[in-house]
Scaffold this motif. Structure first.
Motif, PDB file in Angstrom:
ATOM      1  N   ASN A  66       0.827  -1.208   0.000  1.00  0.00           N
ATOM      2  CA  ASN A  66       0.000   0.000   0.000  1.00  0.00           C
ATOM      3  C   ASN A  66       0.854   1.246   0.000  1.00  0.00           C
ATOM      4  N   MET A  67       0.332   2.316  -0.596  1.00  0.00           N
ATOM      5  CA  MET A  67       0.964   3.618  -0.523  1.00  0.00           C
ATOM      6  C   MET A  67       0.027   4.508   0.298  1.00  0.00           C
ATOM      7  N   ASN A  68       0.580   5.128   1.317  1.00  0.00           N
ATOM      8  CA  ASN A  68      -0.183   6.010   2.189  1.00  0.00           C
ATOM      9  C   ASN A  68       0.215   7.448   1.922  1.00  0.00           C
ATOM     10  N   ILE A  69      -0.786   8.344   2.007  1.00  0.00           N
ATOM     11  CA  ILE A  69      -0.521   9.772   1.803  1.00  0.00           C
ATOM     12  C   ILE A  69      -1.075  10.526   3.007  1.00  0.00           C
ATOM     13  N   GLU A  70      -0.249  11.401   3.561  1.00  0.00           N
ATOM     14  CA  GLU A  70      -0.625  12.158   4.758  1.00  0.00           C
ATOM     15  C   GLU A  70      -0.373  13.646   4.521  1.00  0.00           C
ATOM     16  N   PRO A  71      -1.368  14.506   4.811  1.00  0.00           N
ATOM     17  CA  PRO A  71      -1.152  15.944   4.636  1.00  0.00           C
ATOM     18  C   PRO A  71      -0.216  16.493   5.705  1.00  0.00           C
ATOM     19  N   LEU A  72       0.616  17.443   5.323  1.00  0.00           N
ATOM     20  CA  LEU A  72       1.553  18.061   6.265  1.00  0.00           C
ATOM     21  C   LEU A  72       1.176  19.491   6.623  1.00  0.00           C
ATOM     22  N   ASP A  73       0.238  20.081   5.878  1.00  0.00           N
ATOM     23  CA  ASP A  73      -0.161  21.465   6.131  1.00  0.00           C
ATOM     24  C   ASP A  73      -1.321  21.526   7.124  1.00  0.00           C
ATOM     25  N   VAL A  74      -1.256  22.484   8.043  1.00  0.00           N
ATOM     26  CA  VAL A  74      -2.325  22.686   9.018  1.00  0.00           C
ATOM     27  C   VAL A  74      -3.635  22.992   8.283  1.00  0.00           C
ATOM     28  N   ASN A 121      -5.326  21.003   6.372  1.00  0.00           N
ATOM     29  CA  ASN A 121      -5.551  20.098   5.249  1.00  0.00           C
ATOM     30  C   ASN A 121      -5.838  18.712   5.819  1.00  0.00           C
ATOM     31  N   THR A 122      -6.998  18.167   5.518  1.00  0.00           N
ATOM     32  CA  THR A 122      -7.361  16.849   6.038  1.00  0.00           C
ATOM     33  C   THR A 122      -7.401  15.786   4.947  1.00  0.00           C
ATOM     34  N   TRP A 123      -6.972  16.151   3.721  1.00  0.00           N
ATOM     35  CA  TRP A 123      -7.028  15.192   2.616  1.00  0.00           C
ATOM     36  C   TRP A 123      -5.901  14.194   2.774  1.00  0.00           C
ATOM     37  N   GLY A 124      -6.200  12.939   2.643  1.00  0.00           N
ATOM     38  CA  GLY A 124      -5.189  11.904   2.744  1.00  0.00           C
ATOM     39  C   GLY A 124      -5.821  10.549   2.503  1.00  0.00           C
ATOM     40  N   GLY A 125      -5.049   9.494   2.647  1.00  0.00           N
ATOM     41  CA  GLY A 125      -5.611   8.178   2.466  1.00  0.00           C
ATOM     42  C   GLY A 125      -4.580   7.148   2.059  1.00  0.00           C
ATOM     43  N   MET A 126      -5.068   6.081   1.398  1.00  0.00           N
ATOM     44  CA  MET A 126      -4.228   4.955   1.043  1.00  0.00           C
ATOM     45  C   MET A 126      -4.728   4.370  -0.265  1.00  0.00           C
ATOM     46  N   THR A 127      -3.809   3.823  -1.045  1.00  0.00           N
ATOM     47  CA  THR A 127      -4.175   3.097  -2.249  1.00  0.00           C
ATOM     48  C   THR A 127      -3.301   1.855  -2.341  1.00  0.00           C
ATOM     49  N   ALA A 157       3.400   0.299  -9.033  1.00  0.00           N
ATOM     50  CA  ALA A 157       2.816   1.580  -9.474  1.00  0.00           C
ATOM     51  C   ALA A 157       1.617   1.965  -8.598  1.00  0.00           C
ATOM     52  N   PHE A 158       1.473   3.276  -8.378  1.00  0.00           N
ATOM     53  CA  PHE A 158       0.338   3.806  -7.624  1.00  0.00           C
ATOM     54  C   PHE A 158      -0.048   5.165  -8.191  1.00  0.00           C
ATOM     55  N   ALA A 159      -1.240   5.635  -7.837  1.00  0.00           N
ATOM     56  CA  ALA A 159      -1.691   6.962  -8.278  1.00  0.00           C
ATOM     57  C   ALA A 159      -2.693   7.529  -7.281  1.00  0.00           C
ATOM     58  N   PHE A 160      -2.568   8.826  -7.043  1.00  0.00           N
ATOM     59  CA  PHE A 160      -3.553   9.596  -6.286  1.00  0.00           C
ATOM     60  C   PHE A 160      -3.997  10.732  -7.205  1.00  0.00           C
ATOM     61  N   GLU A 161      -5.285  10.786  -7.516  1.00  0.00           N
ATOM     62  CA  GLU A 161      -5.820  11.841  -8.383  1.00  0.00           C
ATOM     63  C   GLU A 161      -6.740  12.746  -7.578  1.00  0.00           C
ATOM     64  N   TYR A 213       2.592  16.921   1.156  1.00  0.00           N
ATOM     65  CA  TYR A 213       2.164  15.593   1.582  1.00  0.00           C
ATOM     66  C   TYR A 213       3.372  14.689   1.811  1.00  0.00           C
ATOM     67  N   LYS A 214       3.179  13.707   2.692  1.00  0.00           N
ATOM     68  CA  LYS A 214       4.183  12.679   2.926  1.00  0.00           C
ATOM     69  C   LYS A 214       3.646  11.376   2.347  1.00  0.00           C
ATOM     70  N   LEU A 215       4.476  10.696   1.537  1.00  0.00           N
ATOM     71  CA  LEU A 215       4.134   9.409   0.948  1.00  0.00           C
ATOM     72  C   LEU A 215       4.985   8.324   1.600  1.00  0.00           C
ATOM     73  N   SER A 216       4.355   7.220   1.987  1.00  0.00           N
ATOM     74  CA  SER A 216       5.080   6.128   2.622  1.00  0.00           C
ATOM     75  C   SER A 216       4.356   4.810   2.386  1.00  0.00           C
ATOM     76  N   THR A 217       5.114   3.718   2.345  1.00  0.00           N
ATOM     77  CA  THR A 217       4.490   2.399   2.249  1.00  0.00           C
ATOM     78  C   THR A 217       4.043   1.910   3.621  1.00  0.00           C
ATOM     79  N   GLN A 218       4.362   2.665   4.651  1.00  0.00           N
ATOM     80  CA  GLN A 218       3.930   2.326   6.009  1.00  0.00           C
ATOM     81  C   GLN A 218       2.733   3.167   6.399  1.00  0.00           C
ATOM     82  N   PRO A 219       1.754   2.579   7.093  1.00  0.00           N
ATOM     83  CA  PRO A 219       0.650   3.403   7.597  1.00  0.00           C
ATOM     84  C   PRO A 219       1.214   4.368   8.632  1.00  0.00           C
TER      85      PRO A 219
END
Length: 119
Positions: free
Chosen positions: A41-49, A51-57, A64-68, A75-81
């Motif tokens: 999995n690829m996890n995405i976490e917002p870093l700006d105060v 901003n609550t958009w984030g998630g996992m794919t 390969a992965f994509a966030f549209e 944002y921070k991208l990581s394979t770890q939750p």
């Protein structure tokens, strides 16, 4: 506003703000055999105060992965939750999304052993 609000008073104003977004596409590298038969999995976490958009794919077998539709921000991208108390991923990738951008990034696969304890 309800029908009653429209008849007797000016109802609350509703304002809809449409904001442009960007796309993050990429590939997880150095995953070895994990991509075959394992869920990566690829996890995405917002870093700006604020901003609550984030998630996992889930990544494809080749990593390969994509966030549209990603709102502008950092944002921070990581394979770890990225759960509280898990530690920081030294392989995480920080990206900045702007309106209309399409980023292409590589993120190194992280195991739980890679995580650095939080202080």
């Amino acid at each position: 506003p309800t029908d009653l609000e429209r008849k007797f008073e000016k109802g609350p104003e509703v304002k809809i703000v449409v904001e442009g977004t960007g796309t993050i596409r990429g590939k997880v590298i150095e995953i070895g055999d994990k991509a075959k038969g394992w869920q990566v999995n690829m996890n995405i976490e917002p870093l700006d105060v604020g901003n609550t958009w984030g998630g996992m794919t889930r990544c494809k077998e080749d990593g390969a992965f994509a966030f549209e539709g990603v709102p502008p921000g950092r944002y921070k991208l990581s394979t770890q939750p990225m759960l509280p108390g898990m530690g920081d991923d030294p392989n995480a990738k920080i990206v900045v999304v702007s309106v209309g951008t399409s980023l292409n990034v590589e993120v190194k696969y992280s195991t739980g052993r890679d995580l650095v304890p939080k202080e």
